[in-house]
Design a protein around this motif. Structure first.
Motif, PDB file in Angstrom:
ATOM      1  N   LYS A 199       6.570  15.960   9.627  1.00 53.64           N
ATOM      2  CA  LYS A 199       5.455  14.954  10.283  1.00 53.64           C
ATOM      3  C   LYS A 199       4.081  15.628   9.721  1.00 53.64           C
ATOM      4  O   LYS A 199       3.827  16.928  10.184  1.00 53.64           O
ATOM      5  CB  LYS A 199       5.450  14.942  11.867  1.00 53.64           C
ATOM      6  CG  LYS A 199       4.351  14.031  12.259  1.00 53.64           C
ATOM      7  CD  LYS A 199       3.896  14.019  13.724  1.00 53.64           C
ATOM      8  CE  LYS A 199       5.096  13.285  14.559  1.00 53.64           C
ATOM      9  NZ  LYS A 199       4.700  13.254  16.029  1.00 53.64           N
ATOM     10  N   PHE A 200       3.189  14.869   9.153  1.00 54.40           N
ATOM     11  CA  PHE A 200       1.779  15.168   8.634  1.00 54.40           C
ATOM     12  C   PHE A 200       0.829  14.331   9.512  1.00 54.40           C
ATOM     13  O   PHE A 200       1.113  12.963   9.625  1.00 54.40           O
ATOM     14  CB  PHE A 200       1.665  15.229   7.147  1.00 54.40           C
ATOM     15  CG  PHE A 200       0.309  15.024   6.755  1.00 54.40           C
ATOM     16  CD1 PHE A 200      -0.305  16.262   6.593  1.00 54.40           C
ATOM     17  CD2 PHE A 200      -0.627  13.690   6.483  1.00 54.40           C
ATOM     18  CE1 PHE A 200      -1.478  16.309   6.230  1.00 54.40           C
ATOM     19  CE2 PHE A 200      -1.622  13.911   6.111  1.00 54.40           C
ATOM     20  CZ  PHE A 200      -2.474  15.213   6.077  1.00 54.40           C
ATOM     21  N   VAL A 201      -0.216  14.768  10.079  1.00 54.68           N
ATOM     22  CA  VAL A 201      -1.200  13.664  10.839  1.00 54.68           C
ATOM     23  C   VAL A 201      -2.696  13.947   9.879  1.00 54.68           C
ATOM     24  O   VAL A 201      -2.837  15.226   9.768  1.00 54.68           O
ATOM     25  CB  VAL A 201      -1.245  14.422  12.241  1.00 54.68           C
ATOM     26  CG1 VAL A 201      -2.430  13.720  13.139  1.00 54.68           C
ATOM     27  CG2 VAL A 201      -0.051  14.113  12.887  1.00 54.68           C
ATOM     28  N   TYR A 202      -3.315  12.987   9.795  1.00 52.03           N
ATOM     29  CA  TYR A 202      -4.414  12.774   9.336  1.00 52.03           C
ATOM     30  C   TYR A 202      -5.476  12.362  10.407  1.00 52.03           C
ATOM     31  O   TYR A 202      -5.265  11.079  10.898  1.00 52.03           O
ATOM     32  CB  TYR A 202      -4.427  11.725   8.069  1.00 52.03           C
ATOM     33  CG  TYR A 202      -5.817  11.675   7.443  1.00 52.03           C
ATOM     34  CD1 TYR A 202      -6.569  12.479   6.845  1.00 52.03           C
ATOM     35  CD2 TYR A 202      -6.612  10.445   7.908  1.00 52.03           C
ATOM     36  CE1 TYR A 202      -7.766  12.162   5.945  1.00 52.03           C
ATOM     37  CE2 TYR A 202      -7.729  10.387   7.436  1.00 52.03           C
ATOM     38  CZ  TYR A 202      -8.254  11.242   6.375  1.00 52.03           C
ATOM     39  OH  TYR A 202      -9.568  11.198   5.782  1.00 52.03           O
ATOM     40  N   ALA A 226       3.470  17.968  15.320  1.00 49.86           N
ATOM     41  CA  ALA A 226       3.392  17.758  14.023  1.00 49.86           C
ATOM     42  C   ALA A 226       3.488  19.101  13.070  1.00 49.86           C
ATOM     43  O   ALA A 226       3.106  20.178  13.792  1.00 49.86           O
ATOM     44  CB  ALA A 226       2.052  17.031  13.587  1.00 49.86           C
ATOM     45  N   ASP A 227       4.054  18.822  12.211  1.00 50.78           N
ATOM     46  CA  ASP A 227       4.101  20.253  11.260  1.00 50.78           C
ATOM     47  C   ASP A 227       2.534  20.707  10.592  1.00 50.78           C
ATOM     48  O   ASP A 227       2.474  21.922  10.577  1.00 50.78           O
ATOM     49  CB  ASP A 227       5.107  20.105   9.956  1.00 50.78           C
ATOM     50  CG  ASP A 227       6.583  19.777  10.373  1.00 50.78           C
ATOM     51  OD1 ASP A 227       7.115  21.029  10.970  1.00 50.78           O
ATOM     52  OD2 ASP A 227       6.912  18.581  10.604  1.00 50.78           O
ATOM     53  N   ILE A 228       2.022  19.739  10.235  1.00 53.79           N
ATOM     54  CA  ILE A 228       0.688  20.080   9.601  1.00 53.79           C
ATOM     55  C   ILE A 228      -0.308  18.890  10.174  1.00 53.79           C
ATOM     56  O   ILE A 228       0.104  17.540  10.410  1.00 53.79           O
ATOM     57  CB  ILE A 228       0.688  19.979   8.140  1.00 53.79           C
ATOM     58  CG1 ILE A 228       1.420  21.272   7.523  1.00 53.79           C
ATOM     59  CG2 ILE A 228      -0.876  19.911   7.584  1.00 53.79           C
ATOM     60  CD1 ILE A 228       1.466  21.038   6.073  1.00 53.79           C
ATOM     61  N   MET A 229      -1.536  19.251  10.712  1.00 53.39           N
ATOM     62  CA  MET A 229      -2.375  18.447  11.081  1.00 53.39           C
ATOM     63  C   MET A 229      -3.757  18.505  10.539  1.00 53.39           C
ATOM     64  O   MET A 229      -4.254  19.735  10.462  1.00 53.39           O
ATOM     65  CB  MET A 229      -2.741  18.463  12.845  1.00 53.39           C
ATOM     66  CG  MET A 229      -3.610  17.255  13.200  1.00 53.39           C
ATOM     67  SD  MET A 229      -3.944  17.196  14.709  1.00 53.39           S
ATOM     68  CE  MET A 229      -4.425  18.843  15.226  1.00 53.39           C
ATOM     69  N   LEU A 230      -4.408  17.584   9.700  1.00 52.66           N
ATOM     70  CA  LEU A 230      -5.517  17.669   9.161  1.00 52.66           C
ATOM     71  C   LEU A 230      -6.630  17.219  10.181  1.00 52.66           C
ATOM     72  O   LEU A 230      -6.257  15.770  10.354  1.00 52.66           O
ATOM     73  CB  LEU A 230      -5.618  16.966   7.863  1.00 52.66           C
ATOM     74  CG  LEU A 230      -6.626  17.256   6.952  1.00 52.66           C
ATOM     75  CD1 LEU A 230      -6.857  18.505   6.397  1.00 52.66           C
ATOM     76  CD2 LEU A 230      -6.618  16.076   5.819  1.00 52.66           C
ATOM     77  N   ALA A 260      -2.185  21.844  22.475  1.00 57.04           N
ATOM     78  CA  ALA A 260      -1.641  20.953  23.579  1.00 57.04           C
ATOM     79  C   ALA A 260      -0.570  20.236  23.370  1.00 57.04           C
ATOM     80  O   ALA A 260       0.431  19.777  23.876  1.00 57.04           O
ATOM     81  CB  ALA A 260      -2.852  19.997  24.245  1.00 57.04           C
ATOM     82  N   TRP A 261      -0.433  19.895  21.876  1.00 58.24           N
ATOM     83  CA  TRP A 261       0.267  18.806  21.197  1.00 58.24           C
ATOM     84  C   TRP A 261       1.492  19.579  20.265  1.00 58.24           C
ATOM     85  O   TRP A 261       2.228  18.833  19.563  1.00 58.24           O
ATOM     86  CB  TRP A 261      -0.213  17.650  20.387  1.00 58.24           C
ATOM     87  CG  TRP A 261      -1.014  16.513  21.132  1.00 58.24           C
ATOM     88  CD1 TRP A 261      -2.256  16.582  21.511  1.00 58.24           C
ATOM     89  CD2 TRP A 261      -0.440  15.667  21.939  1.00 58.24           C
ATOM     90  NE1 TRP A 261      -2.620  15.416  22.248  1.00 58.24           N
ATOM     91  CE2 TRP A 261      -1.284  14.962  22.563  1.00 58.24           C
ATOM     92  CE3 TRP A 261       0.926  15.084  22.018  1.00 58.24           C
ATOM     93  CZ2 TRP A 261      -1.059  13.719  23.396  1.00 58.24           C
ATOM     94  CZ3 TRP A 261       1.149  14.130  22.766  1.00 58.24           C
ATOM     95  CH2 TRP A 261       0.186  13.569  23.555  1.00 58.24           C
TER      96      TRP A 261
END
Length: 312
Positions: A199-202, A226-230, A260-261
């Motif tokens: 999972k990637f988050v923008y 998420a694995d990566i969050m921008l 937290a997430w």
């Protein structure tokens, strides 16, 4: 999926100034030793040994991030001035379709679209996704006289518009994309892309508050694990307090949110236009210290830099 950063600056394009270039040169010269210039290989090794804030830059283009899925399809987040650079250096998708997801329509997130070469290519289709029903009108409004010499009507046939809603899952190739509304003047939407169990988050242009830490189905589907969050990390705490309701977050608030997430890795994004690379590196070091302090090193922190990419 492959993730490429084409624009990471917030609010307005910010090119390096002559003074900033001189500062970098002075910082490099202060580190040099006679043996560092004895051969071309030594010079190259010396340059590689320099910290990124001396030998490179986070860049000055406004937000545009490209995801290439496992099947070659391309998802693009926002159309800031980085989109022009993407058009120069990134190969178009094999199927000639771009999937453009818009967080919102403030100027710094749309100003690259008229300069994106592919919108003038008759073989390219750009599918635009947004929870804003008037998205077409917003994009058209910047491509009219006297603001731009080419009217949107000249390229309109290359665009397809999709009105989406939070909680909805959009399937693109083997990926699923979903969104949630965040606090920002005029609203902004964060997106998650899930492919192959990753999972990637923008999450640009967000002013984090108490409600963002409360678990819920819609928020959880976007952020949880998420694995990566921008994420928007534009301010220091002092600035965030002075600029309440401006729609952006302090880097430490973003770290609290990531912990937290249960985010695995966070990239600081939407950098303050008045910050030079040295200042941003100082903030990155502070962010890493804070993340280690509150998360026992379970959260990785890095800074988004234009022209860099990664694989998830």
């Amino acid at each position: 999926m492959n993730i490429d950063f084409w624009g990471v600056r917030g609010s307005i394009p910010t090119p390096l100034s002559s003074q900033q270039v001189r500062t970098k040169l002075i910082a490099a010269l202060q580190r040099i030793k006679p043996e560092d210039i004895q051969s071309d290989a030594a010079k190259e090794s010396f340059v590689k040994s320099l910290p990124w804030w001396i030998s490179g830059t986070v860049g000055g283009n406004t937000p545009c991030v490209e995801l290439t899925l496992s099947n070659g399809e391309k998802i693009v987040f926002d159309a800031g001035s980085g989109m022009r650079v993407m058009g120069k250096f990134s190969e178009p998708p094999a199927d000639k379709h771009y999937h453009l997801f818009m967080s919102h329509f403030h100027w710094d997130h749309i100003q690259g679209l008229p300069f994106f070469d592919s919108i003038y290519n008759p073989n390219i289709v750009i599918e635009v996704y947004s929870p804003f029903p008037k998205m077409k009108d917003y994009l058209k409004s910047q491509m009219v006289a006297p603001f731009y010499p080419v009217d949107f009507s000249a390229v309109e046939k290359h665009f397809v518009f999709h009105h989406i809603v939070p909680g909805q899952f959009i399937k693109i190739g083997d990926a699923l994309v979903s969104c949630t509304k965040m606090s920002h003047p005029g609203d902004s939407y964060s997106y998650a892309v899930i492919e192959g169990g990753k999972k990637f988050v923008y999450a640009t242009d967000v002013e984090l508050g108490t409600k963002d830490f409360v678990s819920g189905e819609e928020r959880g589907s976007v952020f949880e694990g998420a694995d990566i969050m921008l994420i928007d990390s534009q301010y220091t705490v002092e600035e965030a307090l002075r600029k309440a309701n401006w729609g952006h977050s302090a880097f430490c608030y973003a770290i609290d949110f990531a912990v937290a997430w249960k985010i695995k890795k966070m990239y600081m994004f939407h950098h303050e236009p008045t910050y030079d690379d040295r200042k941003l590196n100082t903030i990155l070091e502070s962010a890493r210290w804070y993340a280690n302090y509150i998360s026992d090193e379970s959260l990785e922190i890095d800074i988004a830099r234009e022209g860099f990419g990664l694989t998830l």
